[in-house]
Motif scaffolding. Structure first.
Motif, PDB file in Angstrom:
ATOM      1  N   LEU A 143      -6.663  39.308   4.458  1.00 59.38           N
ATOM      2  CA  LEU A 143      -6.828  38.413   5.596  1.00 59.38           C
ATOM      3  C   LEU A 143      -5.514  37.698   5.908  1.00 59.38           C
ATOM      4  O   LEU A 143      -4.678  37.511   5.023  1.00 59.38           O
ATOM      5  CB  LEU A 143      -7.926  37.393   5.300  1.00 59.38           C
ATOM      6  N   PRO A 144      -5.315  37.275   7.155  1.00 58.97           N
ATOM      7  CA  PRO A 144      -4.056  36.620   7.539  1.00 58.97           C
ATOM      8  C   PRO A 144      -3.860  35.316   6.770  1.00 58.97           C
ATOM      9  O   PRO A 144      -4.748  34.461   6.748  1.00 58.97           O
ATOM     10  CB  PRO A 144      -4.219  36.380   9.039  1.00 58.97           C
ATOM     11  N   GLN A 145      -2.692  35.185   6.153  1.00 54.84           N
ATOM     12  CA  GLN A 145      -2.469  34.067   5.231  1.00 54.84           C
ATOM     13  C   GLN A 145      -2.423  32.714   5.921  1.00 54.84           C
ATOM     14  O   GLN A 145      -2.619  31.678   5.292  1.00 54.84           O
ATOM     15  CB  GLN A 145      -1.177  34.302   4.434  1.00 54.84           C
ATOM     16  N   GLN A 146      -2.195  32.676   7.235  1.00 59.72           N
ATOM     17  CA  GLN A 146      -2.004  31.398   7.922  1.00 59.72           C
ATOM     18  C   GLN A 146      -3.164  30.991   8.820  1.00 59.72           C
ATOM     19  O   GLN A 146      -3.101  29.945   9.460  1.00 59.72           O
ATOM     20  CB  GLN A 146      -0.724  31.449   8.767  1.00 59.72           C
ATOM     21  N   THR A 147      -4.241  31.776   8.873  1.00 60.85           N
ATOM     22  CA  THR A 147      -5.292  31.543   9.871  1.00 60.85           C
ATOM     23  C   THR A 147      -6.675  31.520   9.233  1.00 60.85           C
ATOM     24  O   THR A 147      -7.118  32.538   8.681  1.00 60.85           O
ATOM     25  CB  THR A 147      -5.259  32.636  10.954  1.00 60.85           C
ATOM     26  N   GLU A 183       5.025  31.780   6.979  1.00 59.77           N
ATOM     27  CA  GLU A 183       5.996  32.507   7.794  1.00 59.77           C
ATOM     28  C   GLU A 183       6.169  33.958   7.371  1.00 59.77           C
ATOM     29  O   GLU A 183       6.978  34.674   7.972  1.00 59.77           O
ATOM     30  CB  GLU A 183       7.358  31.794   7.719  1.00 59.77           C
ATOM     31  N   ALA A 184       5.469  34.428   6.356  1.00 61.41           N
ATOM     32  CA  ALA A 184       5.570  35.825   5.933  1.00 61.41           C
ATOM     33  C   ALA A 184       5.112  36.746   7.057  1.00 61.41           C
ATOM     34  O   ALA A 184       4.365  36.348   7.956  1.00 61.41           O
ATOM     35  CB  ALA A 184       4.737  36.067   4.674  1.00 61.41           C
ATOM     36  N   ASP A 185       5.562  37.998   7.016  1.00 59.37           N
ATOM     37  CA  ASP A 185       5.236  38.933   8.096  1.00 59.37           C
ATOM     38  C   ASP A 185       3.839  39.521   7.970  1.00 59.37           C
ATOM     39  O   ASP A 185       3.412  40.305   8.816  1.00 59.37           O
ATOM     40  CB  ASP A 185       6.284  40.050   8.173  1.00 59.37           C
ATOM     41  N   PRO A 343      21.522  28.126  -3.102  1.00 64.03           N
ATOM     42  CA  PRO A 343      22.278  27.393  -2.081  1.00 64.03           C
ATOM     43  C   PRO A 343      23.120  28.277  -1.172  1.00 64.03           C
ATOM     44  O   PRO A 343      23.466  27.862  -0.066  1.00 64.03           O
ATOM     45  CB  PRO A 343      23.159  26.449  -2.911  1.00 64.03           C
ATOM     46  N   ASP A 344      23.438  29.494  -1.606  1.00 62.72           N
ATOM     47  CA  ASP A 344      24.203  30.398  -0.748  1.00 62.72           C
ATOM     48  C   ASP A 344      23.311  31.162   0.223  1.00 62.72           C
ATOM     49  O   ASP A 344      23.805  32.004   0.984  1.00 62.72           O
ATOM     50  CB  ASP A 344      25.004  31.378  -1.595  1.00 62.72           C
ATOM     51  N   GLU A 345      22.002  30.865   0.227  1.00 65.69           N
ATOM     52  CA  GLU A 345      21.061  31.578   1.092  1.00 65.69           C
ATOM     53  C   GLU A 345      20.331  30.637   2.046  1.00 65.69           C
ATOM     54  O   GLU A 345      19.298  31.004   2.607  1.00 65.69           O
ATOM     55  CB  GLU A 345      20.037  32.333   0.233  1.00 65.69           C
ATOM     56  N   VAL A 346      20.859  29.446   2.248  1.00 64.93           N
ATOM     57  CA  VAL A 346      20.137  28.473   3.065  1.00 64.93           C
ATOM     58  C   VAL A 346      20.080  28.886   4.530  1.00 64.93           C
ATOM     59  O   VAL A 346      19.272  28.333   5.292  1.00 64.93           O
ATOM     60  CB  VAL A 346      20.743  27.071   2.915  1.00 64.93           C
ATOM     61  N   ASP A 347      20.883  29.848   4.939  1.00 64.70           N
ATOM     62  CA  ASP A 347      20.750  30.365   6.303  1.00 64.70           C
ATOM     63  C   ASP A 347      19.415  31.071   6.497  1.00 64.70           C
ATOM     64  O   ASP A 347      18.998  31.319   7.644  1.00 64.70           O
ATOM     65  CB  ASP A 347      21.894  31.333   6.624  1.00 64.70           C
ATOM     66  N   ASP A 348      18.742  31.412   5.391  1.00 65.55           N
ATOM     67  CA  ASP A 348      17.417  32.035   5.473  1.00 65.55           C
ATOM     68  C   ASP A 348      16.302  31.000   5.585  1.00 65.55           C
ATOM     69  O   ASP A 348      15.125  31.357   5.532  1.00 65.55           O
ATOM     70  CB  ASP A 348      17.170  32.921   4.250  1.00 65.55           C
ATOM     71  N   LEU A 349      16.646  29.730   5.713  1.00 65.65           N
ATOM     72  CA  LEU A 349      15.670  28.665   5.942  1.00 65.65           C
ATOM     73  C   LEU A 349      15.752  28.291   7.416  1.00 65.65           C
ATOM     74  O   LEU A 349      16.569  27.469   7.819  1.00 65.65           O
ATOM     75  CB  LEU A 349      15.977  27.461   5.059  1.00 65.65           C
ATOM     76  N   ALA A 350      14.890  28.893   8.224  1.00 63.67           N
ATOM     77  CA  ALA A 350      15.007  28.745   9.680  1.00 63.67           C
ATOM     78  C   ALA A 350      14.904  27.288  10.120  1.00 63.67           C
ATOM     79  O   ALA A 350      15.601  26.861  11.041  1.00 63.67           O
ATOM     80  CB  ALA A 350      13.935  29.582  10.377  1.00 63.67           C
ATOM     81  N   ASP A 351      14.036  26.518   9.458  1.00 67.75           N
ATOM     82  CA  ASP A 351      13.870  25.106   9.798  1.00 67.75           C
ATOM     83  C   ASP A 351      14.480  24.196   8.739  1.00 67.75           C
ATOM     84  O   ASP A 351      14.198  23.004   8.701  1.00 67.75           O
ATOM     85  CB  ASP A 351      12.399  24.768  10.006  1.00 67.75           C
ATOM     86  N   GLY A 352      15.313  24.777   7.881  1.00 65.43           N
ATOM     87  CA  GLY A 352      15.915  24.009   6.812  1.00 65.43           C
ATOM     88  C   GLY A 352      15.035  23.858   5.594  1.00 65.43           C
ATOM     89  O   GLY A 352      15.447  23.255   4.598  1.00 65.43           O
ATOM     90  N   LEU A 353      13.827  24.401   5.642  1.00 71.23           N
ATOM     91  CA  LEU A 353      12.855  24.241   4.556  1.00 71.23           C
ATOM     92  C   LEU A 353      12.160  25.543   4.190  1.00 71.23           C
ATOM     93  O   LEU A 353      12.097  25.910   3.019  1.00 71.23           O
ATOM     94  CB  LEU A 353      11.814  23.196   4.964  1.00 71.23           C
ATOM     95  N   HIS A 354      11.640  26.271   5.205  1.00 71.03           N
ATOM     96  CA  HIS A 354      10.797  27.441   4.937  1.00 71.03           C
ATOM     97  C   HIS A 354      11.594  28.739   5.044  1.00 71.03           C
ATOM     98  O   HIS A 354      12.289  28.947   6.038  1.00 71.03           O
ATOM     99  CB  HIS A 354       9.613  27.477   5.912  1.00 71.03           C
TER     100      HIS A 354
END
Length: 379
Positions: A143-147, A183-185, A343-354
């Motif tokens: 089932l969809p994880q967010q709904t 946010e997973a696909d 810390p070298d992957e924070v560009d993968d945090l679209a909103d700075g968190l997730h």
């Protein structure tokens, strides 16, 4: 097509600890019913009925399956469309066979976050999976994880039988939104599911977006349920909402662990700290969303010396607690969350968190490589 019951029949519901009866059908819930009276915040119920990791499991010789579901999603008044409902994913004999968008059902309208909600009732929708392989096969519908998703009906053009006993170890995980993985696909793209697949275990994901607060009812739930492996990812919500100070945080962690150990004295237990989050690494919460759509910390770094919590303080305290307890609990382990996303992957945090969907999958692979290695805590 023949209808089969979704409760009390051959279909097994995994990943949920309770079924709530609704007018449309049944709603999976990832915490037992008795916990509901102890929720301080109504958002706990909302995330508990988001079925991250919940799946229907059965055997069938059908070539075609129909699932009727009623979803509930949100929509801000300024948005032209409701939020995406996510994916329904069908696995056949352990492999992803097909994925389809979950139909839009109920829509909860609001002017903005935290404002009054208005329900726009919807109708159940049907998703059809055709062209399945012939012969008897193992089927899982994730089932969809967010709904939130009410299960209305299952129809098949063949026989539906109960699944065979699952001999895999049972891994119970509890964490925040970064383990809930909104946010997973897709439902099999959450990092706990990716890790479980690689580790050959069955995961029960009790993570609650925005509500990973060391709540005693969660500890008692884990204490009382079967578990071969347990992991806890602690800290980001506590810092983000400024719910503890250093004086109260350590005892709360000890109490949570003590309760779990009452039911699982020797079960491998992995305590994990937060992944990188630049806004909170050195600055206390609470947090807010900035005009750029990224999280920002509202606390004062100088308050850390007086007992406010930053992620650095949380990481240090969790590591200290595990080191101290290991003298009498050799099955307790610690993992710095930055080993999953650093810390070298924070560009993968679209909103700075997730994390992004790709980052969640990477986290799952890294967790599996650590936890299920020959010398890992879940070996």
């Amino acid at each position: 097509m023949r209808a089969f019951p979704l409760a009390g029949g051959p279909v097994e519901l995994r990943g949920a600890l309770d079924l709530e009866r609704t007018q449309a059908g049944v709603m999976p819930r990832r915490l037992p019913a008795w916990t509901k009276e102890q929720y301080q915040d109504p958002s706990v119920y909302g995330v508990t009925v988001m079925p991250s990791g919940v799946r229907l499991v059965f055997r069938t010789d059908a070539r075609e399956l129909e699932f009727e579901v009623l979803t509930s999603t949100g929509q801000l008044d300024d948005d032209p469309q409701p939020r995406p409902t996510g994916m329904l994913e069908l696995l056949v004999d352990g492999a992803l066979a097909e994925r389809q968008q979950a139909p839009i059902g109920n829509v909860v309208r609001m002017a903005g976050p935290g404002t009054a909600q208005r329900l726009v009732p919807g109708e159940p929708g049907t998703v059809r999976f055709a062209g399945l392989p012939s012969g008897m096969k193992n089927v899982e519908l994730w089932l969809p994880q967010q709904t939130p998703t009410e299960l209305v009906a299952l129809r098949a053009d063949g026989e539906v039988l109960a699944p065979l006993p699952d001999g895999r170890r049972r891994w119970v995980h509890h964490g925040s939104s970064i383990s809930h993985c909104l946010e997973a696909d897709g439902p099999t793209g959450t990092w706990p599911v990716v890790a479980a697949s690689l580790g050959g275990v069955e995961v029960i994901n009790l993570s609650q977006a925005g509500n990973d607060m060391l709540d005693p009812y969660v500890a008692r739930t884990i204490r009382d349920m079967p578990a071969d492996l347990i992991s806890l990812k602690v800290g980001i919500n506590i810092v983000g909402l400024a719910t503890f100070r250093l004086r109260t945080f350590g005892p709360a962690v000890h109490g949570f662990l003590d309760t779990i150990r009452d039911g699982h004295p020797d079960t491998p237990l992995l305590l994990m700290s937060p992944v990188s989050c630049p806004a909170l690494d050195a600055t206390p919460g609470p947090t807010a969303m900035g005009p750029d759509g990224k999280i920002t910390a509202l606390g004062d770094p100088a308050d850390v010396a007086c007992g406010s919590l930053s992620l650095k303080v949380v990481r240090d305290e969790l590591a200290r607690i595990v080191a101290a307890r290991r003298a009498r609990d050799s099955h307790l382990h610690y993992l710095d969350g930055r080993e999953l996303l650093g810390p070298d992957e924070v560009d993968d945090l679209a909103d700075g968190l997730h994390p992004t969907a790709a980052a969640y999958r990477r986290m799952g692979k890294r967790f599996a490589a650590h936890a299920f290695a020959d010398d890992g805590p879940f070996r």
